[in-house]
Write a protein that holds these residues in place. Structure first.
Motif, PDB file in Angstrom:
ATOM      1  N   GLN A 130      37.349  29.568  46.722  1.00 14.74           N
ATOM      2  CA  GLN A 130      37.552  29.408  48.162  1.00 14.74           C
ATOM      3  C   GLN A 130      38.957  29.837  48.567  1.00 14.74           C
ATOM      4  OE1 GLN A 130      36.552  25.467  49.578  1.00 14.74           O
ATOM      5  NE2 GLN A 130      34.635  25.431  48.440  1.00 14.74           N
ATOM      6  N   ALA A 131      39.948  29.449  47.760  1.00 11.06           N
ATOM      7  CA  ALA A 131      41.336  29.788  48.080  1.00 11.06           C
ATOM      8  C   ALA A 131      41.563  31.296  48.028  1.00 11.06           C
ATOM      9  CB  ALA A 131      42.275  29.082  47.103  1.00 11.06           C
ATOM     10  N   ILE A 132      41.079  31.942  46.977  1.00  9.01           N
ATOM     11  CA  ILE A 132      41.280  33.396  46.844  1.00  9.01           C
ATOM     12  C   ILE A 132      40.499  34.142  47.920  1.00  9.01           C
ATOM     13  CG2 ILE A 132      40.983  35.388  45.340  1.00  9.01           C
ATOM     14  CD1 ILE A 132      43.219  33.419  44.498  1.00  9.01           C
ATOM     15  N   GLY A 144      43.825  39.476  54.237  1.00  5.69           N
ATOM     16  CA  GLY A 144      44.387  40.794  53.948  1.00  5.69           C
ATOM     17  C   GLY A 144      45.258  40.858  52.705  1.00  5.69           C
ATOM     18  N   HIS A 145      45.385  39.757  51.975  1.00  6.44           N
ATOM     19  CA  HIS A 145      46.237  39.737  50.782  1.00  6.44           C
ATOM     20  C   HIS A 145      45.561  40.425  49.608  1.00  6.44           C
ATOM     21  CE1 HIS A 145      49.276  36.989  52.464  1.00  6.44           C
ATOM     22  NE2 HIS A 145      48.245  36.401  53.072  1.00  6.44           N
ATOM     23  N   ARG A 146      46.380  41.174  48.854  1.00  2.67           N
ATOM     24  CA  ARG A 146      45.893  41.823  47.637  1.00  2.67           C
ATOM     25  C   ARG A 146      46.787  41.484  46.439  1.00  2.67           C
ATOM     26  NH1 ARG A 146      42.484  41.915  50.622  1.00  2.67           N
ATOM     27  NH2 ARG A 146      41.128  43.603  51.351  1.00  2.67           N
ATOM     28  N   SER A 162      38.832  34.804  37.287  1.00  2.00           N
ATOM     29  CA  SER A 162      37.482  35.179  37.687  1.00  2.00           C
ATOM     30  C   SER A 162      37.424  35.581  39.153  1.00  2.00           C
ATOM     31  CB  SER A 162      36.530  34.012  37.412  1.00  2.00           C
ATOM     32  OG  SER A 162      35.234  34.286  37.880  1.00  2.00           O
ATOM     33  N   ALA A 163      38.098  34.796  40.003  1.00  2.00           N
ATOM     34  CA  ALA A 163      38.079  35.089  41.441  1.00  2.00           C
ATOM     35  C   ALA A 163      38.776  36.407  41.750  1.00  2.00           C
ATOM     36  CB  ALA A 163      38.750  33.944  42.205  1.00  2.00           C
ATOM     37  N   MET A 164      39.855  36.707  41.036  1.00  2.00           N
ATOM     38  CA  MET A 164      40.558  37.973  41.256  1.00  2.00           C
ATOM     39  C   MET A 164      39.693  39.149  40.805  1.00  2.00           C
ATOM     40  SD  MET A 164      43.515  37.358  42.730  1.00  2.00           S
ATOM     41  CE  MET A 164      44.751  38.601  42.322  1.00  2.00           C
TER      42      MET A 164
END
Length: 344
Positions: A179-181, A188-190, A212-214
């Motif tokens: 949820q956070a990622i 817009g964050h990468r 995993s989320a990344m």
């Protein structure tokens, strides 16, 4: 009347504690009826009940529940081990008390702190006849926890201990971190860095969930070593500030670590979320404060506490009940420390 028959009168230099017999005499009822009142059993009218309670209050009588329960071979007491400097532990304790009381159990607390490890805190509780031990974020070795699980009923909060005969109650790191990622990516964050919790309870699950989320977003993961403390957050911030390029967002190990990051970045002249976004984990009571206003993954302290107490009591009341791993879903709470990344 002999001196030792008068409640509150000194006998051999010590005041005698009023007894149930004294309450019965003052209220004009039988001792058996007084016992029914204090055990909250039927058999006394409301008027009689109030008369007994009023008499007890005037005499300063308090039922010795501990002695009564021990005489029956049970203490009906749950021991809770907490860490002094973890606000989330305090939040969970607030939820443990009412649930334990609802189920007919008392609670004793024992803290681990510098110079007093978790083992000492546990042994203190067991020496006071606690029937089960609830460990809030245990840090002891897996071998010790497995051995403790063979000695008594144990509930581990926020940490699963594979192979050990104990219950665990925790939230899903996979759900919370995702949820956070997802939230940060949607903004817009990468370039999202994770300052981790080191060897703290649940830290490895959060690291795994972060990677995993990344991967789901085809982004490069970067983990900076940390701990569940403000000092660790400040140290991580200094490390990042010394590099050529800051990430645009950081997922902190917990709220305390996030606050340390915010403090260090603020002293360096950065504004959140204009220059950098920060997400915490826990949603402890400090995160709600207006001057912190932290976006964080909320672990519901009351729900966790209730489940922990229920698991302990279930196994105390029925020896055939097997330990379980209870996993609850956390929820992202968006506040003022996250926003779109600054143009670069």
């Amino acid at each position: 009347m002999p001196t030792d028959d008068v409640p509150g009168r000194e006998t051999a230099g010590k005041p005698r504690r009023p007894t149930m017999v004294d309450v019965a005499a003052k209220a004009g009822v039988s001792r058996a009826l007084v016992s029914l009142v204090f055990r909250n059993q039927p058999g006394a009218s409301e008027a009689t009940r109030q008369r007994v309670l009023h008499a007890a209050d005037e005499l300063g009588y308090h039922p010795d529940n501990a002695a009564r329960l021990l005489a029956r071979g049970r203490s009906h007491t749950l021991g809770v081990v907490l860490t002094v400097h973890q606000p989330f532990d305090a939040d969970m304790v607030e939820g443990i008390y009412p649930e334990a009381e609802r189920l007919g159990y008392d609670v004793l607390l024992s803290a681990s702190a510098p110079g007093r490890d978790e083992g000492k805190a546990v042994e203190a509780l067991l020496s006071h006849r606690c029937e089960a031990v609830i460990l809030l974020g245990p840090t002891s070795s897996q071998a010790y926890l497995a051995e403790l699980g063979r000695r008594t009923v144990v509930v581990s909060v926020s940490r699963r201990v594979p192979g050990a005969h104990l219950d665990s109650v925790r939230t899903s790191a996979a759900v919370g971190v995702r949820q956070a990622i997802d939230h940060l990516v949607k903004l817009g964050h990468r370039e999202i860095t994770h300052v981790d919790g080191g060897k703290g309870p649940g830290a490895s699950d959060r690291r795994r969930a972060y990677r995993s989320a990344m991967r789901r977003h085809d982004l490069t993961a970067r983990i900076v070593p940390g701990e569940y403390s403000e000092d660790a957050g400040m140290a991580a911030a200094q490390k990042l500030l010394g590099e050529d390029r800051l990430p645009t967002a950081i997922l902190a190990a917990n709220d305390r670590c996030a606050v340390g990051l915010m403090h260090a970045f603020g002293r360096a002249g950065l504004e959140l979320p204009k220059d950098l976004s920060v997400v915490g984990y826990d949603d402890n009571h400090l995160s709600h404060l207006s001057y912190i206003d932290l976006t964080t993954v909320r672990q519901d302290a009351n729900r966790i506490a209730e489940h922990a107490v229920q698991r302990a009591v279930a196994r105390l009341e029925d020896e055939n009940v097997e330990p379980t791993d209870t996993v609850l879903d956390p929820k992202l709470v968006v506040r003022g420390t996250t926003g779109p990344p600054a143009a670069r």
